[in-house]
Write an enzyme that holds these catalytic residues in place. Structure first.
Site, PDB file in Angstrom:
ATOM      1  N   GLU A 266      -1.452   1.845  -9.778  1.00  0.00           N
ATOM      2  CA  GLU A 266      -2.472   1.047  -8.740  1.00  0.00           C
ATOM      3  C   GLU A 266      -3.861   1.729  -8.441  1.00  0.00           C
ATOM      4  O   GLU A 266      -3.624   3.310  -8.289  1.00  0.00           O
ATOM      5  CB  GLU A 266      -1.782   0.917  -7.375  1.00  0.00           C
ATOM      6  CG  GLU A 266      -0.505   0.003  -7.169  1.00  0.00           C
ATOM      7  CD  GLU A 266       0.060  -0.291  -5.781  1.00  0.00           C
ATOM      8  OE1 GLU A 266      -0.479   0.196  -4.827  1.00  0.00           O
ATOM      9  OE2 GLU A 266       1.140  -0.714  -5.949  1.00  0.00           O
ATOM     10  N   GLU A 320      -5.533 -10.812  -1.199  1.00  0.00           N
ATOM     11  CA  GLU A 320      -4.247 -11.428  -0.504  1.00  0.00           C
ATOM     12  C   GLU A 320      -4.500 -11.613   0.973  1.00  0.00           C
ATOM     13  O   GLU A 320      -4.406 -10.988   1.919  1.00  0.00           O
ATOM     14  CB  GLU A 320      -3.394 -10.398  -0.850  1.00  0.00           C
ATOM     15  CG  GLU A 320      -2.671 -10.546  -2.182  1.00  0.00           C
ATOM     16  CD  GLU A 320      -1.578  -9.623  -2.270  1.00  0.00           C
ATOM     17  OE1 GLU A 320      -0.506  -9.953  -2.209  1.00  0.00           O
ATOM     18  OE2 GLU A 320      -1.866  -8.161  -2.363  1.00  0.00           O
ATOM     19  N   LYS A 323      -1.971 -10.726   3.946  1.00  0.00           N
ATOM     20  CA  LYS A 323      -1.808  -9.332   4.118  1.00  0.00           C
ATOM     21  C   LYS A 323      -1.950  -8.814   5.658  1.00  0.00           C
ATOM     22  O   LYS A 323      -2.761  -9.365   6.136  1.00  0.00           O
ATOM     23  CB  LYS A 323      -2.195  -8.507   3.163  1.00  0.00           C
ATOM     24  CG  LYS A 323      -1.580  -8.607   1.769  1.00  0.00           C
ATOM     25  CD  LYS A 323      -1.904  -7.437   0.787  1.00  0.00           C
ATOM     26  CE  LYS A 323      -0.828  -6.386   1.322  1.00  0.00           C
ATOM     27  NZ  LYS A 323      -0.698  -5.235   0.240  1.00  0.00           N
ATOM     28  N   GLU A 329      -7.627  -4.643   3.847  1.00  0.00           N
ATOM     29  CA  GLU A 329      -6.142  -4.904   2.896  1.00  0.00           C
ATOM     30  C   GLU A 329      -6.193  -6.386   2.321  1.00  0.00           C
ATOM     31  O   GLU A 329      -5.386  -6.678   1.367  1.00  0.00           O
ATOM     32  CB  GLU A 329      -5.062  -4.720   4.020  1.00  0.00           C
ATOM     33  CG  GLU A 329      -4.538  -3.520   4.465  1.00  0.00           C
ATOM     34  CD  GLU A 329      -4.218  -2.730   3.082  1.00  0.00           C
ATOM     35  OE1 GLU A 329      -3.106  -3.144   2.453  1.00  0.00           O
ATOM     36  OE2 GLU A 329      -4.446  -1.410   2.939  1.00  0.00           O
TER      37      GLU A 329
END
Length: 496
Positions: A266, A320, A323, A329
């Protein structure tokens, strides 16, 4: 017995060196915390359009694995953290997991690795004690299915467990984790696997209180006096990413493990953040991921291991929106749920991966390190047998300036590329050209790709660039870059 041990060691070292010598790849993580998650077939269509050949799933979703079948895309599946305890306590549970999520899909779905949990050592200390058991049970199930050579087993670790990470030569893992880390590293080494590491220069920069310059975090060029120097090795570091990877290598060597490659599972940069995150911007996210991709695919390696592949998965494919946590985030993605790019990466010279954006704004340009003589030969071919109208390159015309072979090659190559319907095969020119998402138009010199269509050339049948026997009686084009249109030039090499 001693001879047998030496032979085993030599075989192990050979296996690991071959793994490390593989060409680096760029992959993407696919999170699913979206209010409108695309159907797996839509996800796969996006991956194909972007020429993404490596993905990491945070689970082993059956529909996703079926959609990925027969695509050739290399897939890393994951054992979610909540399933670790059951797997670590039961060999049969691990075997069932492998059968259901790996054996049932392989080889139609090209599963190449299994991530057992994620950042377990730093987020789930109670579960960490059984992590090595889970690794071993999953691997044993692969052995039983005769898949242990094809599929590697590891566990993604947070780079935060590396203490005193700069200078890298002084780095070491949190010693309280050694009772787990040492048998884990021994497992990785004995199975020919790799250390999976999550690296986030964004957080390193945010938490440094100004000590880490933004350009150093974003892979941007630094003057020599701004580079970070390891006082022990006198090695210069130009970016956070390389420094953290090397810190991991040094931390492993501190525990006497020197032959385990690193794969970055990641990394990325958010494109939007809250008020207290002023550097989570579109420009910075674009700069980080664009520079990262070029850095990885150029096989630069790190100062400690120059030229050694550091394969990397970008976090992440989609924003996303569901999240939890700060705004950042929700904004690490390269695309929104509809498959629209959050930003267009600047990828000249990095090949086709993630370059063929869905807005159709792609161009064919000369590589930065291309041989000028080869570029000139390519111009001659495009403006001759390739039937490109190169009149805009004549002196006094819009694309004459700048009067250099690279700029003229950009126009000739891109025009041919659009003449041929933006086929990837039409952007090669003996490997002197590459597909880019950066518009090379300038001033009054407008490139065909910026018109938003596949050129405006009518029904023209261009000559084949695969020919190795172009007309040997053709006249030579004037080498001063004042091109004579329509002249057929000899170039007896394969361009595509």
């Amino acid at each position: 017995m001693a001879l047998h041990s030496c032979l085993l060691l030599l075989l192990l070292l050979l296996q690991i060196s071959l793994l490390a010598a593989d060409e680096a790849f760029i992959g993407v993580n696919i999170g699913t915390s979206l209010s409108d998650m695309p159907h797996p077939t839509q996800v796969v269509a996006l991956l194909k359009s972007q020429q993404i050949h490596h993905v990491r799933l945070y689970d082993a979703d059956q529909a996703m694995l079926i959609a990925l079948a027969k695509t050739g895309i290399e897939v890393s599946v994951s054992v979610p953290n909540e399933e670790l305890l059951a797997i670590a306590q039961s060999n049969s549970t691990a075997a069932n997991w492998v059968y259901r999520n790996v054996v049932a899909h392989y080889p139609s779905t090209n599963i190449t690795s299994i991530c057992v949990g994620s950042e377990v050592l730093t987020t789930l200390p109670n579960v960490a004690k059984i992590l090595v058991n889970a690794l071993k049970y999953i691997h044993s199930a692969l052995v039983a299915s005769n898949l242990d050579r094809q599929i590697k087993v590891s566990t993604p670790l947070s780079s935060s467990m590396i203490l005193d990470s700069f200078p890298p030569s002084q780095a070491f893992f949190n010693r309280s984790l050694n009772p787990i880390l040492i048998p884990m590293l021994d497992f990785l080494q004995s199975t020919g696997s790799y250390l999976m590491l999550n690296i986030y220069p964004y957080y390193d920069y945010m938490e440094s209180n100004g000590v880490i310059p933004l350009d150093y975090a974003l892979f941007k060029p630094l003057p020599p006096n701004k580079e970070a120097i390891d006082s022990n090795t006198l090695v210069h570091y130009t970016n956070v990413f390389d420094a953290v990877v090397d810190a991991a290598y040094f931390a492993m060597s501190f525990l006497n493990f020197t032959n385990i490659p690193v794969v970055v599972t990641e990394t990325g940069w958010p494109s939007k953040g809250d008020r207290n995150e002023p550097d989570a911007t579109l420009d910075n996210a674009n700069a980080y991921n664009s520079n990262l991709i070029k850095h990885v695919l150029n096989m630069t390696g790190t100062p400690k291991h120059p030229g050694i592949a550091i394969s990397t998965y970008i976090y992440e494919l989609y924003n996303e929106d569901t999240k939890a946590g700060p705004l950042s985030e929700k904004n690490w993605g390269l695309f929104d749920a509809n498959g629209k790019p959050i930003y267009i990466l600047h990828l000249t010279g990095s090949g086709a991966v993630l370059a063929n954006d869905t807005t159709n704004q792609t161009y064919c340009v000369a590589k930065d390190d291309a041989d000028p003589k080869m570029l000139q030969a390519g111009i001659d071919w495009a403006c001759g047998p390739g039937k490109v109208d190169c009149s805009p390159l004549l002196q006094g015309q819009p694309c004459y300036e700048p009067d250099n072979v690279g700029a003229h090659a950009n126009y000739a190559f891109d025009t041919y590329y659009h003449l041929m319907g933006r086929s990837s095969e039409a952007c090669n020119f003996n490997q002197m050209a590459t597909i880019s998402t950066s518009n090379p138009s300038h001033g009054s010199c407008v490139f065909p790709g910026s018109l938003g269509k596949n050129g405006t050339f009518g029904n023209v049948t261009a000559a084949s660039m695969n020919s190795t026997s172009l007309d040997s009686s053709a006249n030579n084009v004037h080498r001063s870059l004042v091109l004579v249109i329509g002249v057929v030039v000899t170039w007896g090499v394969v361009l595509l």
